[in-house]
Every structure is written in C-alpha cells, then in structure tokens.
Write a protein that holds these residues in place. Structure first.
Motif, PDB file in Angstrom:
ATOM      1  N   GLN A 140       0.810  -1.221   0.000  1.00 37.49           N
ATOM      2  CA  GLN A 140       0.000   0.000   0.000  1.00 37.49           C
ATOM      3  C   GLN A 140       0.840   1.267   0.000  1.00 37.49           C
ATOM      4  OE1 GLN A 140      -3.702  -0.240   2.515  1.00 37.49           O
ATOM      5  NE2 GLN A 140      -2.748  -2.168   3.114  1.00 37.49           N
ATOM      6  N   ARG A 141       2.113   1.158   0.329  1.00 36.62           N
ATOM      7  CA  ARG A 141       2.986   2.332   0.279  1.00 36.62           C
ATOM      8  C   ARG A 141       3.123   2.878  -1.136  1.00 36.62           C
ATOM      9  NH1 ARG A 141       8.617   0.912   2.393  1.00 36.62           N
ATOM     10  NH2 ARG A 141       8.181  -1.132   1.477  1.00 36.62           N
ATOM     11  N   PHE A 142       2.850   2.041  -2.130  1.00 39.29           N
ATOM     12  CA  PHE A 142       3.059   2.429  -3.517  1.00 39.29           C
ATOM     13  C   PHE A 142       1.779   2.858  -4.210  1.00 39.29           C
ATOM     14  CE2 PHE A 142       6.078  -0.868  -2.200  1.00 39.29           C
ATOM     15  CZ  PHE A 142       7.225  -0.099  -2.209  1.00 39.29           C
ATOM     16  N   GLY A 143       0.715   3.061  -3.448  1.00 38.94           N
ATOM     17  CA  GLY A 143      -0.530   3.538  -4.030  1.00 38.94           C
ATOM     18  C   GLY A 143      -1.194   2.480  -4.890  1.00 38.94           C
ATOM     19  N   ARG A 144      -1.883   2.944  -5.919  1.00 35.25           N
ATOM     20  CA  ARG A 144      -2.628   2.033  -6.798  1.00 35.25           C
ATOM     21  C   ARG A 144      -1.651   1.473  -7.840  1.00 35.25           C
ATOM     22  NH1 ARG A 144      -8.209   3.193  -6.587  1.00 35.25           N
ATOM     23  NH2 ARG A 144      -8.500   2.991  -8.832  1.00 35.25           N
TER      24      ARG A 144
ATOM     25  N   LYS B  43      -2.197  -5.905 -20.106  1.00 33.86           N
ATOM     26  CA  LYS B  43      -2.533  -4.565 -20.563  1.00 33.86           C
ATOM     27  C   LYS B  43      -1.986  -3.533 -19.593  1.00 33.86           C
ATOM     28  CE  LYS B  43      -6.726  -6.072 -22.938  1.00 33.86           C
ATOM     29  NZ  LYS B  43      -8.188  -5.997 -22.975  1.00 33.86           N
ATOM     30  N   ALA B  44      -1.932  -3.913 -18.325  1.00 26.78           N
ATOM     31  CA  ALA B  44      -1.350  -3.001 -17.332  1.00 26.78           C
ATOM     32  C   ALA B  44       0.098  -2.718 -17.671  1.00 26.78           C
ATOM     33  CB  ALA B  44      -1.447  -3.615 -15.939  1.00 26.78           C
ATOM     34  N   ASN B  45       0.830  -3.729 -18.110  1.00 25.14           N
ATOM     35  CA  ASN B  45       2.235  -3.573 -18.421  1.00 25.14           C
ATOM     36  C   ASN B  45       2.457  -2.841 -19.730  1.00 25.14           C
ATOM     37  OD1 ASN B  45       2.481  -6.802 -17.087  1.00 25.14           O
ATOM     38  ND2 ASN B  45       3.163  -4.972 -16.060  1.00 25.14           N
ATOM     39  N   GLU B  46       1.435  -2.683 -20.542  1.00 24.63           N
ATOM     40  CA  GLU B  46       1.564  -1.931 -21.781  1.00 24.63           C
ATOM     41  C   GLU B  46       1.407  -0.436 -21.550  1.00 24.63           C
ATOM     42  OE1 GLU B  46      -1.497  -3.972 -24.032  1.00 24.63           O
ATOM     43  OE2 GLU B  46       0.060  -4.823 -25.310  1.00 24.63           O
ATOM     44  N   GLY B  47       1.130  -0.038 -20.333  1.00 23.10           N
ATOM     45  CA  GLY B  47       1.044   1.382 -20.020  1.00 23.10           C
ATOM     46  C   GLY B  47      -0.374   1.885 -19.823  1.00 23.10           C
ATOM     47  N   VAL B  48      -1.377   1.019 -19.998  1.00 24.10           N
ATOM     48  CA  VAL B  48      -2.757   1.479 -19.828  1.00 24.10           C
ATOM     49  C   VAL B  48      -3.004   1.903 -18.395  1.00 24.10           C
ATOM     50  CG1 VAL B  48      -5.181   0.847 -20.060  1.00 24.10           C
ATOM     51  CG2 VAL B  48      -3.504  -0.012 -21.698  1.00 24.10           C
ATOM     52  N   LEU B  49      -2.451   1.151 -17.441  1.00 23.23           N
ATOM     53  CA  LEU B  49      -2.641   1.532 -16.048  1.00 23.23           C
ATOM     54  C   LEU B  49      -1.940   2.849 -15.741  1.00 23.23           C
ATOM     55  CD1 LEU B  49      -2.449  -1.664 -13.826  1.00 23.23           C
ATOM     56  CD2 LEU B  49      -4.406  -0.221 -14.308  1.00 23.23           C
ATOM     57  N   ARG B  50      -0.841   3.106 -16.412  1.00 24.72           N
ATOM     58  CA  ARG B  50      -0.180   4.381 -16.186  1.00 24.72           C
ATOM     59  C   ARG B  50      -1.085   5.533 -16.620  1.00 24.72           C
ATOM     60  NH1 ARG B  50       4.055   0.983 -17.778  1.00 24.72           N
ATOM     61  NH2 ARG B  50       5.681   0.770 -16.220  1.00 24.72           N
ATOM     62  N   ASP B  51      -1.850   5.303 -17.690  1.00 26.98           N
ATOM     63  CA  ASP B  51      -2.807   6.335 -18.117  1.00 26.98           C
ATOM     64  C   ASP B  51      -3.887   6.566 -17.076  1.00 26.98           C
ATOM     65  OD1 ASP B  51      -1.429   6.574 -20.451  1.00 26.98           O
ATOM     66  OD2 ASP B  51      -2.725   5.239 -21.610  1.00 26.98           O
ATOM     67  N   GLU B  52      -4.141   5.533 -16.270  1.00 27.54           N
ATOM     68  CA  GLU B  52      -5.146   5.624 -15.223  1.00 27.54           C
ATOM     69  C   GLU B  52      -4.531   6.078 -13.903  1.00 27.54           C
ATOM     70  OE1 GLU B  52      -8.370   5.163 -15.508  1.00 27.54           O
ATOM     71  OE2 GLU B  52      -8.281   4.650 -17.633  1.00 27.54           O
ATOM     72  N   GLY B  53      -3.241   6.371 -13.927  1.00 25.33           N
ATOM     73  CA  GLY B  53      -2.565   6.787 -12.696  1.00 25.33           C
ATOM     74  C   GLY B  53      -1.976   5.609 -11.942  1.00 25.33           C
ATOM     75  N   GLU B  54      -1.856   4.463 -12.597  1.00 22.99           N
ATOM     76  CA  GLU B  54      -1.289   3.280 -11.958  1.00 22.99           C
ATOM     77  C   GLU B  54       0.144   3.082 -12.437  1.00 22.99           C
ATOM     78  OE1 GLU B  54      -3.498   2.207  -9.904  1.00 22.99           O
ATOM     79  OE2 GLU B  54      -5.107   3.303 -10.845  1.00 22.99           O
ATOM     80  N   HIS B  55       0.851   2.184 -11.803  1.00 16.54           N
ATOM     81  CA  HIS B  55       2.187   1.819 -12.237  1.00 16.54           C
ATOM     82  C   HIS B  55       2.546   0.457 -11.691  1.00 16.54           C
ATOM     83  CE1 HIS B  55       2.631   3.985  -8.414  1.00 16.54           C
ATOM     84  NE2 HIS B  55       3.642   3.169  -8.177  1.00 16.54           N
ATOM     85  N   SER B  56       3.590  -0.146 -12.251  1.00 15.00           N
ATOM     86  CA  SER B  56       4.055  -1.448 -11.762  1.00 15.00           C
ATOM     87  C   SER B  56       5.482  -1.311 -11.274  1.00 15.00           C
ATOM     88  CB  SER B  56       3.985  -2.497 -12.886  1.00 15.00           C
ATOM     89  OG  SER B  56       4.797  -2.116 -13.974  1.00 15.00           O
TER      90      SER B  56
ATOM     91  N   PRO C 193      -4.509  -3.634  -7.909  1.00 15.66           N
ATOM     92  CA  PRO C 193      -5.748  -2.914  -7.603  1.00 15.66           C
ATOM     93  C   PRO C 193      -6.864  -3.451  -8.506  1.00 15.66           C
ATOM     94  CG  PRO C 193      -4.354  -1.566  -9.009  1.00 15.66           C
ATOM     95  CD  PRO C 193      -3.592  -2.841  -8.737  1.00 15.66           C
ATOM     96  N   VAL C 194      -7.921  -3.958  -7.913  1.00 11.95           N
ATOM     97  CA  VAL C 194      -8.922  -4.721  -8.666  1.00 11.95           C
ATOM     98  C   VAL C 194      -9.664  -3.883  -9.700  1.00 11.95           C
ATOM     99  CG1 VAL C 194     -11.071  -6.032  -8.469  1.00 11.95           C
ATOM    100  CG2 VAL C 194      -9.195  -6.448  -6.865  1.00 11.95           C
ATOM    101  N   GLU C 195     -10.253  -2.772  -9.319  1.00 10.30           N
ATOM    102  CA  GLU C 195     -11.110  -2.027 -10.240  1.00 10.30           C
ATOM    103  C   GLU C 195     -10.369  -1.477 -11.453  1.00 10.30           C
ATOM    104  OE1 GLU C 195     -14.273  -1.786 -10.762  1.00 10.30           O
ATOM    105  OE2 GLU C 195     -14.533  -3.231  -9.147  1.00 10.30           O
TER     106      GLU C 195
END
Length: 223
Positions: free
Chosen positions: A108-112, A210-223, A185-187
């Motif tokens: 949780q230290r790393f956010g979503r 898809k998360a690793n393709e950068g879509v989550l980064r567009d949503e404010g996420e990261h890996s 993060p589920v949602e």
C-alpha cells in the motif's frame, strides 16, 4: 490501492494439476489469517484433469469449463473478487505465516500499483520479480540451450529480460512483474479488461498484461 490502509484482500490462486501444492498453500494462508483482516480465497481450477475438492470458508473454488492458461484463470478470479486489492499467488508458492498481512500492508505504500515482492526458489536464488519489456531478442536468447554457467550470469539474466536491480530489499519501478506473486488494484485492472490471455504473452513466470503496456499508467497506476 485507496487512500487509507486496506484491511481486506481477495487472494486468487490459479490451479492446474496436482492438488497437493494448492492445498498446502491454502493451509498456510488460513493459518496466518487474522480477525482484523478480511481474507477471501478464490481458487480457480483451470479445468484440471482431477477437479479440486471443496475447501473450507473463506475459500471458494471456481472450476473453469475449459483450460485457458494463467491469464484466463486470473481474470476468472478477478470477476468475482469482492475486495479492493487482489493478491495473485502461484499454487506452488511457499509462504510464511504472516506473509499475506505483511505484503498487503507494505504494497500500500506504492498507491494504486501492481506490486511484487522479492521471490526466491527452493535453493534461495532470486527469481527476479521485476522484468524488462519482452523483445524478440530476449525470447530468442532464452530459448537457446546455453550451458548452465552462462545461464547463471547477470549478463544472461538481463538479456532474457530479468531486471537484476530487483534484489532483496530493493524498491524499483519496472516494466512488468513476475506473475507468481503480485498485489493488484482490482477495479483499475477490471476497467482495462484484465490480463491478456494469449499464452505466448502470459505465464506465471512473467505476466505481460494490458497493465504492463502502459494502460494503467494512463489511469494513474504503475508497476
């Protein structure tokens, strides 16, 4: 993963084959369960030849109608997960009693974010939880039957896509993470359609999503 501390987690375990490692992992999870934390365990039976037996609460077994591989099994679990955070675990993992509580708290230290801990094999060797984006070169080198001593060098690990900066205690942003153990993060993952299910791109050794393709980064996420 939300702004406050999350005290609940959906654990998704893709299963295929011998039920004994899966049952042992479930026993470890239940042994470390705390009253202060809501834990639901979702075991996705990916159409094993031998169906997985029923498990005690808070466990749930979902048997897929056909074998779809790691990504499909994860997505099946995500569809029914009721918690904000999901923890995906390989069925053959060995974990400590407090692992689930400690890892979810630390993640949780790393956010979503999509987060993986340091993972070692039975001999204590790093499995390089952080990975570089796959390339034709990295896959070609991995398929070569190179001698064992070469395959143990840092050069080989980097060439095949292992991020060798990801040692015990290191905290690094990476292109993608090892699928054997990861908090997600589920949602946001549901929103982008979940994990890619193509067998060439998805395995428990490395999860290309898809998360690793950068879509989550567009949503404010990261890996």
């Amino acid at each position: 993963m939300g702004e406050g501390l999350v005290n609940e987690v959906s654990i998704i375990i893709p299963h295929f084959g011998d039920p004994r490692p899966t049952l042992s992992l479930v026993d470890s999870i239940l042994a470390g369960k705390r009253e202060s934390t809501k834990v639901e365990v979702i075991v996705v039976d990916d159409h094993s030849p031998e169906p997985l037996p029923a498990l005690p609460k808070p466990c749930r077994v979902i048997r897929r109608p056909e074998n779809g591989g790691f990504g499909a099994a994860v997505n099946t679990g995500l569809k029914v997960a009721s918690c904000e955070v999901a923890l995906v675990l390989n069925s053959d993992l060995t974990i400590s009693r407090d692992f689930v509580r400690d890892f979810v708290h630390d993640a949780q230290r790393f956010g979503r974010a999509v987060v993986s801990p340091h993972v070692v094999n039975g001999q204590g060797r790093s499995q390089w939880a952080g990975r570089h984006r796959p390339t034709v070169r990295s896959q070609a080198v991995e398929w070569l039957a190179l001698p064992g001593p070469i395959r143990r060098t840092r050069w080989w690990h980097e060439v095949v896509g292992h991020d060798t900066r990801c040692t015990a205690g290191a905290i690094r942003p990476v292109d993608w993470v090892m699928g054997a153990c990861m908090a997600i993060p589920v949602e946001p993952v549901r929103k982008i359609g979940g994990w890619r299910e193509e067998r060439a791109l998805v395995s428990s050794d490395g999860t290309y999503s898809k998360a690793n393709e950068g879509v989550l980064r567009d949503e404010g996420e990261h890996s």
